[in-house]
Design a protein around this motif. Structure first.
Motif, PDB file in Angstrom:
ATOM      1  N   ARG A 185       0.833  -1.225   0.000  1.00  0.00           N
ATOM      2  CA  ARG A 185       0.000   0.000   0.000  1.00  0.00           C
ATOM      3  C   ARG A 185       0.853   1.255   0.000  1.00  0.00           C
ATOM      4  NH1 ARG A 185      -2.483   0.564   4.713  1.00  0.00           N
ATOM      5  NH2 ARG A 185      -3.948   2.068   3.819  1.00  0.00           N
ATOM      6  N   LEU A 186       2.170   1.094   0.013  1.00  0.00           N
ATOM      7  CA  LEU A 186       3.098   2.230   0.136  1.00  0.00           C
ATOM      8  C   LEU A 186       2.710   3.101   1.328  1.00  0.00           C
ATOM      9  CD1 LEU A 186       3.682   3.338  -3.561  1.00  0.00           C
ATOM     10  CD2 LEU A 186       5.113   1.885  -2.137  1.00  0.00           C
ATOM     11  N   THR A 239       1.517   6.035  -8.833  1.00  0.00           N
ATOM     12  CA  THR A 239       1.549   6.716 -10.139  1.00  0.00           C
ATOM     13  C   THR A 239       2.668   7.729 -10.206  1.00  0.00           C
ATOM     14  OG1 THR A 239      -0.103   8.280  -9.299  1.00  0.00           O
ATOM     15  CG2 THR A 239      -0.915   6.378 -10.550  1.00  0.00           C
ATOM     16  N   LYS A 240       2.911   8.425  -9.118  1.00  0.00           N
ATOM     17  CA  LYS A 240       3.975   9.429  -9.097  1.00  0.00           C
ATOM     18  C   LYS A 240       5.345   8.768  -9.104  1.00  0.00           C
ATOM     19  CE  LYS A 240       1.391  13.155  -8.819  1.00  0.00           C
ATOM     20  NZ  LYS A 240       1.410  14.222  -9.837  1.00  0.00           N
ATOM     21  N   LEU A 241       5.482   7.672  -8.339  1.00  0.00           N
ATOM     22  CA  LEU A 241       6.768   6.992  -8.301  1.00  0.00           C
ATOM     23  C   LEU A 241       7.131   6.436  -9.667  1.00  0.00           C
ATOM     24  CD1 LEU A 241       6.534   5.096  -4.879  1.00  0.00           C
ATOM     25  CD2 LEU A 241       7.890   7.113  -5.421  1.00  0.00           C
ATOM     26  N   ALA A 242       6.128   5.988 -10.391  1.00  0.00           N
ATOM     27  CA  ALA A 242       6.379   5.440 -11.730  1.00  0.00           C
ATOM     28  C   ALA A 242       6.913   6.506 -12.666  1.00  0.00           C
ATOM     29  CB  ALA A 242       5.098   4.819 -12.290  1.00  0.00           C
ATOM     30  N   LEU A 243       6.588   7.744 -12.414  1.00  0.00           N
ATOM     31  CA  LEU A 243       7.065   8.852 -13.254  1.00  0.00           C
ATOM     32  C   LEU A 243       8.370   9.453 -12.724  1.00  0.00           C
ATOM     33  CD1 LEU A 243       3.653  10.684 -13.848  1.00  0.00           C
ATOM     34  CD2 LEU A 243       4.875   9.211 -15.454  1.00  0.00           C
ATOM     35  N   GLY A 244       8.933   8.887 -11.671  1.00  0.00           N
ATOM     36  CA  GLY A 244      10.186   9.407 -11.120  1.00  0.00           C
ATOM     37  C   GLY A 244       9.985  10.559 -10.156  1.00  0.00           C
ATOM     38  N   PRO A 249      16.833  18.072 -10.266  1.00  0.00           N
ATOM     39  CA  PRO A 249      15.943  18.287  -9.117  1.00  0.00           C
ATOM     40  C   PRO A 249      14.846  17.231  -9.070  1.00  0.00           C
ATOM     41  CG  PRO A 249      15.520  19.908 -10.831  1.00  0.00           C
ATOM     42  CD  PRO A 249      16.768  19.188 -11.236  1.00  0.00           C
ATOM     43  N   ILE A 250      14.498  16.834  -7.884  1.00  0.00           N
ATOM     44  CA  ILE A 250      13.449  15.839  -7.667  1.00  0.00           C
ATOM     45  C   ILE A 250      12.115  16.560  -7.494  1.00  0.00           C
ATOM     46  CG2 ILE A 250      12.630  13.991  -6.152  1.00  0.00           C
ATOM     47  CD1 ILE A 250      15.516  13.471  -5.390  1.00  0.00           C
ATOM     48  N   ASP A 280      -0.648  15.559  -1.967  1.00  0.00           N
ATOM     49  CA  ASP A 280      -2.061  15.840  -2.195  1.00  0.00           C
ATOM     50  C   ASP A 280      -2.723  16.426  -0.952  1.00  0.00           C
ATOM     51  OD1 ASP A 280      -1.677  14.873  -4.679  1.00  0.00           O
ATOM     52  OD2 ASP A 280      -2.840  13.028  -4.428  1.00  0.00           O
ATOM     53  N   GLU A 281      -2.374  15.908   0.215  1.00  0.00           N
ATOM     54  CA  GLU A 281      -3.015  16.387   1.440  1.00  0.00           C
ATOM     55  C   GLU A 281      -2.088  16.135   2.625  1.00  0.00           C
ATOM     56  OE1 GLU A 281      -7.414  16.201   3.493  1.00  0.00           O
ATOM     57  OE2 GLU A 281      -6.666  14.409   2.489  1.00  0.00           O
TER      58      GLU A 281
END
Length: 750
Positions: free
Chosen positions: A7-8, A38-43, A98-99, A104-105
């Motif tokens: 579940r990360l 989804t964000k991790l998949a995009l780096g 840069p990372i 989101d909240e």
């Protein structure tokens, strides 16, 4: 710690972070973090939710070293330094992209913050408060890492903060902060900040330009209560804000050259009271400041700060002005430095570098339907006077040199009287440069009874007062005119056990009141406002006191000060003669004309003589009269006998004739044979002639009676009805002055 890889999700409970032997830097009940696949998949590092329960953070200043050589640092500085020192060194040749980070909240519940600074005796606690951040990211909409954007919400709950330096507390029951962060374009950071302080709101948007280091903001203030800020004012006694709120629209610019605040503001329903007092010190219904601009220069700038206001309108202002038992006003007690609030001198101040001047420029100020309540507790009974329906207009108010503001004012005084004022004043120092005219009409004298009882020892039971005041000051030199008009004054009883100097009010009223029961006098003052002892009110009262005292002791001198009769030394007869010079004759006739219109006063004239100087001069007058007559000169009645010129052959002949008559012919023959002819012989004959003439006490008294009779005739010359009101009294001895022998006059109440 609990981790759910699928579940990360990450959870940490009961963390405490502290330096051994010191307070916790940070602690919390729970920290929960949920990442986004989804964000991790995009780096990217993307957080779906971050939740922090009951965190507590302490920011404490810690001292190092021995006493006298202490250095201070914050506990978090030490922690960050310790972390950095244990990190592996970075490779200076490696390049890192840069990372991207997004959240989101983020929610923080039940937070507590501690601020501790023993050096400044500061110990504050903020709790409980909450924070909510939404859609936070460090990149813009195009994916470029530029800064921070997102929405946030801080609910701080009740807030009570001790203000360092003044040891006063600023408190609110509910504080909340919300808004958003954005990057509208490269090099520009934006922030929407919405601050809620109890029932008030401050909605603002700020833009920071990184290249120019300029920050600009637009603020809209609604219903912001000012009561919490009033106790922070630098007063000697705490002030309380009973009510009041501000509405405003402002533009703010902060830069290297200086800071600028401009816009319009309304301060509504203000009530400020002094601690322990029931009545408000200052209050108003509304104060409207239209189109103002405040420029605050930097500390090292040669240019000073300035404030310009297009228009200031204050509706229903209310002011309480009180003088206490020691004679000091409430504003002096509240706002003077503690060293001289009680009238004592302050300690010398070491010279400092002069500051750039502050420039004030207000186009117009309007006060509408105001009230001023004045009370003087130093008087027994207390003096209390109010001014209602007070209106005032000031145009061109500026503290720049050589600029003056025009002013006009009106109001209702003590229920039935009126006030009107107009003129101009230089606001760089109004005391030194002004020209003001103030008119009071139909004031009830009984309202000022405490002042009369305190300073004069009498009560006033009736009468109306009008004042026409004009004060002009040029570069500190003041000239004031005070016209006092009193109608139908009624004097009451004397104050029992009066300790001061009792003034002859009864005599003054009788002498000054005309047939219409009106007293009309003008008191003039002059002085320099820069003098340490200067007091305009003190000068006025001293002048009035002098006049009233002279009513009984020197009426001519009193009238000279009141109605413009020349000759402050009164009326004086010529030494040795029943003669008054032309100026004194005019004054006697004017005094008679004045008395004609004052039916309540009678006059007694006492003939006077100086036993020494009159005796000498009367002998000289007789000798010189005989010389001049024998010389063939005609003497005019009513004029002083002149000193004869002994160089004139006719006068020399008259001198010998008079000498033979009063001293003797044999003595004259001896002098003419023994003394050589010339000026010295004539002087000796003249002196021996005067010495030979004897003047008796009876003759001196007769001289005094003739003087009184002559003064009587001059005074009744214009109105024979005064014969019944002017009496001839007894003869008195006096000391002659440089102006002659003073005539003695007494005022009698009819």
């Amino acid at each position: 710690m609990s981790v759910s890889p699928l579940r990360l999700s990450f959870e940490l409970d009961g963390l405490r972070l502290a330096k051994k032997g010191s307070k916790d830097l940070l602690s919390f009940d729970k920290l929960m973090i949920n990442l986004k696949w989804t964000k991790l998949a995009l780096g990217e590092v993307g957080f779906d939710e971050i939740l922090l329960e009951k965190p507590s953070i302490t920011l404490e200043k810690i001292s190092h070293g021995s006493k006298g050589q202490q250095q201070f640092s914050w506990n978090w500085e030490e922690f960050i330094h310790a972390v950095k020192s244990n990190l592996p060194p970075s490779d200076p040749n490696s390049t890192k992209s840069p990372i991207k980070v997004s959240v989101d909240e983020l929610k923080v519940h039940g937070a507590t913050a501690h601020l501790i600074d023993p050096n400044n005796q500061l110990k504050e606690e903020l709790k409980p408060f909450s924070i909510e951040l939404i859609d936070v990211a460090n990149y813009d909409k195009n994916g470029v890492v530029t800064g921070v954007r997102g929405q946030y919400d801080f609910n701080l709950g009740g807030l009570e903060v001790l203000i360092p330096g003044i040891k006063k507390t600023l408190a609110f029951q509910h504080v909340a902060l919300s808004g958003s962060l954005d990057n509208p374009e490269p090099g520009v950071l934006g922030a929407q900040i919405n601050l809620k302080l109890d029932e008030g709101n401050i909605v603002s948007h700020w833009t920071f330009k990184t290249a120019s280091q300029i920050m600009e903001g637009k603020l809209e203030i609604n219903q912001l209560a000012t009561a919490p800020f009033i106790p922070l004012l630098p007063a000697n006694k705490e002030l309380m804000g009973m009510s009041g709120y501000i509405n405003a629209n402002l533009l703010v610019k902060v830069g290297s050259e200086g800071d600028v605040v401009s816009g319009s503001a309304q301060w509504m329903d203000l009530v400020i009271a002094e601690g322990g007092k029931k009545s408000p010190l200052i209050a108003w219904k509304s104060a409207d400041f239209r189109q103002f601009e405040f420029q605050m220069a930097k500390a090292d700038s040669a240019k000073g700060s300035s404030l310009t206001i297009d228009e200031c309108i204050v509706d229903q202002p209310n002011l309480q002005f009180e003088i206490n038992e020691e004679g000091f006003s409430n504003f002096r007690r509240l706002f003077s430095s503690p060293a001289n609030a009680d009238g004592s001198n302050s300690a010398p101040v070491s010279p400092t570098k002069p500051k750039a001047p502050f420039a004030l420029d207000i186009r117009s100020i309007n006060l509408k339907n105001g009230e001023v309540f004045f009370s003087d507790l130093a008087m027994k009974p207390n003096l209390k006077v109010d001014i209602k329906k007070f209106n005032a207009t000031l145009l061109g108010v500026s503290n720049m040199p050589d600029r003056s503001a025009t002013l006009a004012a009106d109001g209702v005084v003590a229920g039935a009287g009126s006030l009107k004022a107009k003129g101009r004043a230089s606001f760089d120092d109004p005391r030194r440069n002004h020209d003001i005219t103030v008119n009071f009409r139909n004031l009830p004298l009984t309202a000022f009874n405490p002042a009369v009882m305190t300073f004069a020892g009498y009560q006033i039971v009736g009468g109306r007062l009008s004042l026409n005041l004009n004060y002009r000051s040029k570069d500190g030199d003041l000239n004031g005119s005070n016209q006092i008009i009193i109608k139908q004054v009624k004097l009451g009883d004397e104050v029992p056990d009066f300790k001061g100097k009792k003034l002859p009010l009864g005599l003054a009223i009788a002498l000054l009141e005309d047939s219409d029961d009106t007293i009309d006098v003008t008191i003039r003052i002059a002085g320099n406002v820069d003098s340490p002892e200067f007091s305009a009110s003190g000068l006025v009262w001293q002048a009035i006191s002098n006049v009233l005292t002279n009513i009984a002791t020197a009426p001519f001198r009193a009238l000279a000060a009141l109605v413009g009769i020349s000759g402050n030394d009164g009326v004086n007869a010529v030494l040795g003669e029943a003669v008054f010079l032309s100026q004194d004759q005019d004054n006697l006739e004017k005094f008679g004309a004045y008395l004609e219109k004052r039916p309540n006063a009678n006059l007694q004239i006492n003939g006077t003589y100086d036993p020494v100087q009159d005796k000498q001069e009367l002998a000289r007058v007789r000798a010189d009269s005989a010389i001049l007559k024998d010389a063939g000169f005609k003497l005019n009645a009513g004029e002083p006998v002149p000193a004869p010129s002994l160089s004139d052959p006719r006068v020399q002949s008259g001198l010998r004739s008079a000498y033979a008559q009063y001293v003797g012919r044999i003595k004259l023959g001896q002098r003419l044979v023994m003394l050589p002819e010339g000026e010295a012989r004539n002087e000796q004959l003249h002196n021996e002639l005067i010495a030979a003439i004897e003047v008796s006490e009876t003759e001196l008294k007769e001289l005094a009676k003739n003087r009184a009779k002559l003064a009587y005739d001059m005074m009744v010359k214009g109105d024979q009805s005064l014969k019944d009101r002017i009496l001839l009294g007894d003869v008195k001895t006096v000391n002659a002055g440089k102006e002659g022998v003073p005539l003695d006059v007494e005022i009698k109440i009819k």
